[in-house]
Design a protein around this motif. Structure first.
Motif, PDB file in Angstrom:
ATOM      1  N   GLU A 257       0.821  -1.201   0.000  1.00  0.00           N
ATOM      2  CA  GLU A 257       0.000   0.000   0.000  1.00  0.00           C
ATOM      3  C   GLU A 257       0.860   1.257   0.000  1.00  0.00           C
ATOM      4  N   ALA A 258       0.239   2.391  -0.282  1.00  0.00           N
ATOM      5  CA  ALA A 258       0.944   3.672  -0.340  1.00  0.00           C
ATOM      6  C   ALA A 258       1.636   3.971   0.989  1.00  0.00           C
ATOM      7  N   GLY A 259       2.924   4.319   0.913  1.00  0.00           N
ATOM      8  CA  GLY A 259       3.679   4.682   2.100  1.00  0.00           C
ATOM      9  C   GLY A 259       4.034   3.523   3.009  1.00  0.00           C
ATOM     10  N   GLU A 260       3.893   2.291   2.540  1.00  0.00           N
ATOM     11  CA  GLU A 260       4.097   1.106   3.373  1.00  0.00           C
ATOM     12  C   GLU A 260       5.384   0.388   3.008  1.00  0.00           C
ATOM     13  N   PRO A 261       6.251   0.082   3.984  1.00  0.00           N
ATOM     14  CA  PRO A 261       7.414  -0.758   3.700  1.00  0.00           C
ATOM     15  C   PRO A 261       6.970  -2.164   3.311  1.00  0.00           C
ATOM     16  N   ALA A 262       7.764  -2.820   2.471  1.00  0.00           N
ATOM     17  CA  ALA A 262       7.392  -4.155   2.005  1.00  0.00           C
ATOM     18  C   ALA A 262       7.253  -5.144   3.161  1.00  0.00           C
ATOM     19  N   GLU A 263       8.151  -5.046   4.159  1.00  0.00           N
ATOM     20  CA  GLU A 263       8.083  -5.975   5.287  1.00  0.00           C
ATOM     21  C   GLU A 263       6.795  -5.781   6.093  1.00  0.00           C
ATOM     22  N   ALA A 264       6.341  -4.535   6.206  1.00  0.00           N
ATOM     23  CA  ALA A 264       5.075  -4.277   6.885  1.00  0.00           C
ATOM     24  C   ALA A 264       3.911  -4.835   6.086  1.00  0.00           C
ATOM     25  N   ALA A 265       4.020  -4.792   4.759  1.00  0.00           N
ATOM     26  CA  ALA A 265       2.974  -5.354   3.907  1.00  0.00           C
ATOM     27  C   ALA A 265       2.874  -6.863   4.105  1.00  0.00           C
ATOM     28  N   VAL A 266       4.016  -7.525   4.298  1.00  0.00           N
ATOM     29  CA  VAL A 266       4.000  -8.967   4.561  1.00  0.00           C
ATOM     30  C   VAL A 266       3.173  -9.256   5.804  1.00  0.00           C
ATOM     31  N   ARG A 267       3.474  -8.554   6.891  1.00  0.00           N
ATOM     32  CA  ARG A 267       2.765  -8.801   8.151  1.00  0.00           C
ATOM     33  C   ARG A 267       1.278  -8.479   8.029  1.00  0.00           C
ATOM     34  N   ARG A 268       0.957  -7.372   7.362  1.00  0.00           N
ATOM     35  CA  ARG A 268      -0.443  -6.977   7.220  1.00  0.00           C
ATOM     36  C   ARG A 268      -1.229  -7.972   6.384  1.00  0.00           C
ATOM     37  N   GLU A 269      -0.685  -8.339   5.214  1.00  0.00           N
ATOM     38  CA  GLU A 269      -1.413  -9.234   4.318  1.00  0.00           C
ATOM     39  C   GLU A 269      -1.632 -10.610   4.941  1.00  0.00           C
ATOM     40  N   VAL A 270      -0.612 -11.151   5.602  1.00  0.00           N
ATOM     41  CA  VAL A 270      -0.756 -12.466   6.224  1.00  0.00           C
ATOM     42  C   VAL A 270      -1.828 -12.414   7.309  1.00  0.00           C
ATOM     43  N   MET A 271      -1.813 -11.351   8.104  1.00  0.00           N
ATOM     44  CA  MET A 271      -2.807 -11.212   9.156  1.00  0.00           C
ATOM     45  C   MET A 271      -4.210 -11.047   8.579  1.00  0.00           C
ATOM     46  N   GLU A 272      -4.351 -10.206   7.557  1.00  0.00           N
ATOM     47  CA  GLU A 272      -5.663  -9.954   6.975  1.00  0.00           C
ATOM     48  C   GLU A 272      -6.260 -11.200   6.335  1.00  0.00           C
ATOM     49  N   GLU A 273      -5.438 -11.966   5.636  1.00  0.00           N
ATOM     50  CA  GLU A 273      -5.961 -13.083   4.868  1.00  0.00           C
ATOM     51  C   GLU A 273      -6.103 -14.373   5.666  1.00  0.00           C
ATOM     52  N   SER A 274      -5.258 -14.546   6.697  1.00  0.00           N
ATOM     53  CA  SER A 274      -5.262 -15.835   7.407  1.00  0.00           C
ATOM     54  C   SER A 274      -5.420 -15.722   8.911  1.00  0.00           C
ATOM     55  N   GLY A 275      -5.303 -14.506   9.460  1.00  0.00           N
ATOM     56  CA  GLY A 275      -5.366 -14.348  10.901  1.00  0.00           C
ATOM     57  C   GLY A 275      -4.087 -14.728  11.614  1.00  0.00           C
ATOM     58  N   VAL A 276      -3.049 -15.075  10.878  1.00  0.00           N
ATOM     59  CA  VAL A 276      -1.771 -15.496  11.461  1.00  0.00           C
ATOM     60  C   VAL A 276      -0.849 -14.286  11.598  1.00  0.00           C
ATOM     61  N   ARG A 277      -0.240 -14.143  12.762  1.00  0.00           N
ATOM     62  CA  ARG A 277       0.742 -13.079  12.990  1.00  0.00           C
ATOM     63  C   ARG A 277       2.149 -13.639  12.742  1.00  0.00           C
ATOM     64  N   VAL A 278       2.998 -12.820  12.117  1.00  0.00           N
ATOM     65  CA  VAL A 278       4.367 -13.263  11.837  1.00  0.00           C
ATOM     66  C   VAL A 278       5.368 -12.309  12.475  1.00  0.00           C
ATOM     67  N   ASP A 279       6.526 -12.842  12.832  1.00  0.00           N
ATOM     68  CA  ASP A 279       7.596 -12.043  13.429  1.00  0.00           C
ATOM     69  C   ASP A 279       8.711 -11.815  12.418  1.00  0.00           C
ATOM     70  N   GLU A 280       9.583 -12.797  12.269  1.00  0.00           N
ATOM     71  CA  GLU A 280      10.737 -12.664  11.375  1.00  0.00           C
ATOM     72  C   GLU A 280      10.278 -12.628   9.917  1.00  0.00           C
ATOM     73  N   VAL A 281      10.812 -11.676   9.182  1.00  0.00           N
ATOM     74  CA  VAL A 281      10.513 -11.561   7.758  1.00  0.00           C
ATOM     75  C   VAL A 281      11.847 -11.471   7.017  1.00  0.00           C
ATOM     76  N   GLU A 282      12.087 -12.407   6.106  1.00  0.00           N
ATOM     77  CA  GLU A 282      13.368 -12.474   5.392  1.00  0.00           C
ATOM     78  C   GLU A 282      13.129 -12.390   3.886  1.00  0.00           C
ATOM     79  N   TYR A 283      13.808 -11.442   3.246  1.00  0.00           N
ATOM     80  CA  TYR A 283      13.697 -11.285   1.791  1.00  0.00           C
ATOM     81  C   TYR A 283      14.387 -12.448   1.087  1.00  0.00           C
ATOM     82  N   ARG A 284      13.725 -12.994   0.024  1.00  0.00           N
ATOM     83  CA  ARG A 284      14.280 -14.136  -0.680  1.00  0.00           C
ATOM     84  C   ARG A 284      14.561 -13.889  -2.146  1.00  0.00           C
TER      85      ARG A 284
END
Length: 368
Positions: free
Chosen positions: A261-288
């Motif tokens: 989304e606008a003004g959003e870091p990619a890592e924050a988008a990972v956490r938001r999308e996973v939470m929104e779509e599955s209800g799962v919260r994530v901690d570590e985020v690693e670029y691949r």
């Protein structure tokens, strides 16, 4: 260690951006028989399987290659308005490449007109999810037949064969994958942006297909790319989270994905999308790794994330099911025909394969 080079991320052609503003570049290239032309038709590209170098795919068939021709090799296409052409670059041998987006009726003989495949998704996350499946092909004038080694490619009786990047991207050479991905992305942008977003006036193609200039206010506009994240979520038991989109056929599951989304870091988008779509919260985020996904204009940013735990609760709108899979469950479900994994041209496939630890399982000897 980052993901290995992905099918649509390969390139062996210098874009030669410094040449784009050269006056008369397209006209000069069209007059040169050494120029090679790639035709783009409704998001598909022409392919051939009779490779001159005799190379074969992993299944023993001839590996597909782009059907690249001289400027007059596509009939009357070279006589068309120069504004319709796009300069793709040059290879180490000095060969230069052009692409032209064209309606099939303009350049193909009548018997080559067959059904058209659409890669447009019905939801933005379906397009971003890097392999949401295809709508069924509709009947049309002229017979169509499959071409060996190109999966869903179609052709008419006497015409060239066309296929989508989803179908053949993983089997193309680095040169062909780079040319096709760029051409399809540019063609889609031109088709969707005929008018100025500032004033609504008409625009003209400039910079050899890499920009459009408003005929009214003179503003210049360039191809856009929408960043999207795609993530392999794993839990403390090293299971992977796969989801089923509301628009997919039964049994198709993939990694979770969504647009930044606008003004959003990619890592924050990972956490938001996973939470929104599955209800799962994530901690570590690693670029691949990343992959261009021109359906029509995404750049997939691939991640692996570690889940905190807790129940999986699909949102019921975008994601109708999401669940954890062990490696054995993935293998058993695929071989039983109950699970369809992402196609091999996608970064989603690469993320799942990296977690799996090797080539993904197949059903009856055929990889999905």
């Amino acid at each position: 260690m980052i993901l290995p080079e992905l099918p649509l991320s390969r390139a062996a052609v210098d874009r030669a951006a410094e040449l784009r503003t050269r006056p008369g570049l397209v006209a000069d290239l069209l007059a040169d028989p050494a120029t090679r032309v790639l035709l783009v038709r409704d998001g598909t590209v022409p392919i051939r399987t009779d490779r001159a170098d005799g190379s074969h795919g992993t299944d023993g068939t001839h590996a597909p290659a782009l059907d690249l021709r001289s400027p007059h090799g596509w009939g009357d296409a070279a006589d068309a308005d120069h504004a319709r052409w796009m300069f793709l670059g040059e290879d180490p041998e000095g060969v230069r490449y052009l692409a032209r987006a064209s309606a099939q009726d303009e350049v193909l003989p009548p018997r080559a007109r067959g059904p058209q495949r659409s890669d447009a998704g019905t939801h933005p996350d379906v397009e971003a999810a890097a392999d949401g499946g295809h709508p069924p092909m509709e009947g049309g004038e002229g017979a169509t037949i499959p071409v060996a080694g190109t999966e869903g490619a179609v052709t008419g009786d006497d015409g060239p064969s066309f296929a989508t990047l989803r179908e053949v991207g993983h089997r193309l050479s680095a040169r062909d994958a780079g040319l096709a991905t760029t051409a399809v992305a540019l063609a889609a942008w031109h088709a969707r942006h005929p008018r100025c977003p500032r004033c609504g006036g008409t625009t003209s193609v400039v910079e050899s297909g890499w920009a459009r200039r408003c005929d009214v206010d003179g503003s210049e506009h360039y191809p856009r790319t929408d960043p999207a994240i795609i993530v392999a979520v794993v839990d403390e038991r090293d299971r992977i989270l796969l989801g089923h989109s509301a628009t997919w056929a039964p049994g198709r599951y993939s990694t979770l994905a969504g647009f930044v989304e606008a003004g959003e870091p990619a890592e924050a988008a990972v956490r938001r999308e996973v939470m929104e779509e599955s209800g799962v919260r994530v901690d570590e985020v690693e670029y691949r790794g990343s992959q261009p996904w021109p359906f029509p204009a995404s750049l997939m940013l691939g991640y692996r994330a570690r889940a905190r735990g807790g129940p999986v609760t699909p949102d019921g709108v975008e994601m109708t099911d999401a669940r954890w899979f062990t490696r054995q469950e993935v293998a058993d479900e695929v071989r039983a025909g109950r699970l369809v994994l992402p196609g091999r041209s996608s970064i989603a496939h690469a993320l799942v394969a990296e977690w799996y630890g090797g080539p993904l399982p197949e059903r009856d000897g055929t990889a999905f």
